[in-house]
Write an enzyme that holds these catalytic residues in place. Sequence first.
Site, PDB file in Angstrom:
ATOM      1  N   MET A 140      38.053  49.337  35.082  1.00  0.00           N
ATOM      2  CA  MET A 140      38.101  50.095  36.169  1.00  0.00           C
ATOM      3  C   MET A 140      39.616  50.669  35.976  1.00  0.00           C
ATOM      4  SD  MET A 140      36.524  47.739  39.178  1.00  0.00           S
ATOM      5  CE  MET A 140      37.819  46.804  39.690  1.00  0.00           C
ATOM      6  N   HIS A 151      43.503  45.221  28.208  1.00  0.00           N
ATOM      7  CA  HIS A 151      42.159  46.099  27.843  1.00  0.00           C
ATOM      8  C   HIS A 151      42.106  46.384  26.400  1.00  0.00           C
ATOM      9  CE1 HIS A 151      42.820  46.698  32.367  1.00  0.00           C
ATOM     10  NE2 HIS A 151      41.509  46.330  32.365  1.00  0.00           N
ATOM     11  N   GLN A 155      31.984  46.603  44.322  1.00  0.00           N
ATOM     12  CA  GLN A 155      32.421  45.137  44.379  1.00  0.00           C
ATOM     13  C   GLN A 155      33.710  44.767  44.899  1.00  0.00           C
ATOM     14  OE1 GLN A 155      33.057  46.102  39.845  1.00  0.00           O
ATOM     15  NE2 GLN A 155      34.554  44.862  40.089  1.00  0.00           N
ATOM     16  N   GLY A 183      36.568  40.107  29.318  1.00  0.00           N
ATOM     17  CA  GLY A 183      37.770  39.202  29.344  1.00  0.00           C
ATOM     18  C   GLY A 183      37.616  38.001  29.938  1.00  0.00           C
ATOM     19  N   LYS A 227      39.757  36.489  31.493  1.00  0.00           N
ATOM     20  CA  LYS A 227      40.644  35.928  32.690  1.00  0.00           C
ATOM     21  C   LYS A 227      39.770  35.958  34.097  1.00  0.00           C
ATOM     22  CE  LYS A 227      43.139  39.372  34.619  1.00  0.00           C
ATOM     23  NZ  LYS A 227      42.663  39.586  35.905  1.00  0.00           N
ATOM     24  N   ASP A 228      38.598  36.876  33.897  1.00  0.00           N
ATOM     25  CA  ASP A 228      37.613  36.557  34.750  1.00  0.00           C
ATOM     26  C   ASP A 228      36.369  35.748  34.248  1.00  0.00           C
ATOM     27  OD1 ASP A 228      35.837  36.796  36.803  1.00  0.00           O
ATOM     28  OD2 ASP A 228      36.274  38.689  37.424  1.00  0.00           O
ATOM     29  N   SER A 276      47.063  42.088  34.356  1.00  0.00           N
ATOM     30  CA  SER A 276      46.056  42.138  35.363  1.00  0.00           C
ATOM     31  C   SER A 276      46.462  43.650  35.799  1.00  0.00           C
ATOM     32  CB  SER A 276      46.084  41.359  36.536  1.00  0.00           C
ATOM     33  OG  SER A 276      45.352  42.080  37.639  1.00  0.00           O
ATOM     34  N   SER A 277      45.561  44.458  35.943  1.00  0.00           N
ATOM     35  CA  SER A 277      45.817  45.838  36.641  1.00  0.00           C
ATOM     36  C   SER A 277      46.572  45.619  37.816  1.00  0.00           C
ATOM     37  CB  SER A 277      44.575  46.530  36.939  1.00  0.00           C
ATOM     38  OG  SER A 277      43.786  46.825  35.730  1.00  0.00           O
TER      39      SER A 277
END
Length: 281
Positions: free
Chosen positions: A30, A37, A61, A148, A150-151, A186-187
């Site tokens: 995103m 990333h 989402q 990834g 992380k999620d 994280s973004s």
Amino acid sequence: MERLTEGEAIRRWTRARRAEGKRVGFVPTMGNLHAGHLSLVALAREHADVVVASIYVNPTQFDRKDDLAAYPRTLEADAALLEGAGVDALFAPANLYPYGEEAHTTWVDVDELTKELCGATRPGHFRGVTTVVAKLFHLVAPDVAVFGDKDFQQRRVIERMVRDLDFGIAIVPGPIVREADGLAMSSRNSRLGADARARAVAISRALGEARAAVSAGERDGRALEGAVRAMIEAAGGRVDYVELVDEETLSPAAELVAPSILAVAAFFDGVRLIDNARLAP
Ligand code: PAF
């Protein structure tokens, strides 16, 4: 790096590469990219001859409109990073819902694995993720896609969707990439003020303590969860969930008897962060 915005254009691009006998790797994002990333891009490169990345802030989402509005959009900087990382094609569509997301009627819903964790506290989130990833998979038609860890829940849900709907795409998990102090990249980190950024490191520290507790013999799920929650709250975080779940089924694990994921979501100054640790008895 090719920059494409139309679904038909990326479809043609991938078909041409596959006709040349090349294996296509895909990294959906995103945007607001960071080193995490780029590690996924490097992993895709290991599994494929050409790499496609996508940037699309998927409205369906987001369970909160303010969260969608605040999501950082940094397309030009992201494109430069992807080009530097050797991405062959960037697919950055303006809109993937031709009639608007309010009028969208066909959804991909994975029944299993979506009831716990983010599925419980973010209604509709996974339906939005699986629908947009299914659309991206149809357009990009990769051989392999990287997600990834992380999620972690998202990766497992996508694996299930791919299996259930016969996408024939290999899903490769990417390890969590961390800042020097341990905070998972994280973004959303860019939305933290300096004070919240310093306090948010409590999440990864608490998970580290949980790992140490397991090494010292702790097996009680509630005790592990309680200790992590207490550390995050002591740092001023608001816990969304802290849950020990079975790695395969994602169902709550009262005791650590099989490889499990200790998953966390917590707000620091209104910014929702997620992280997790894999724990094995
Ligand atoms: O993980 C993300 O960035 C998003 O959920 C994804 C997979 C790109 C779908 O919008």
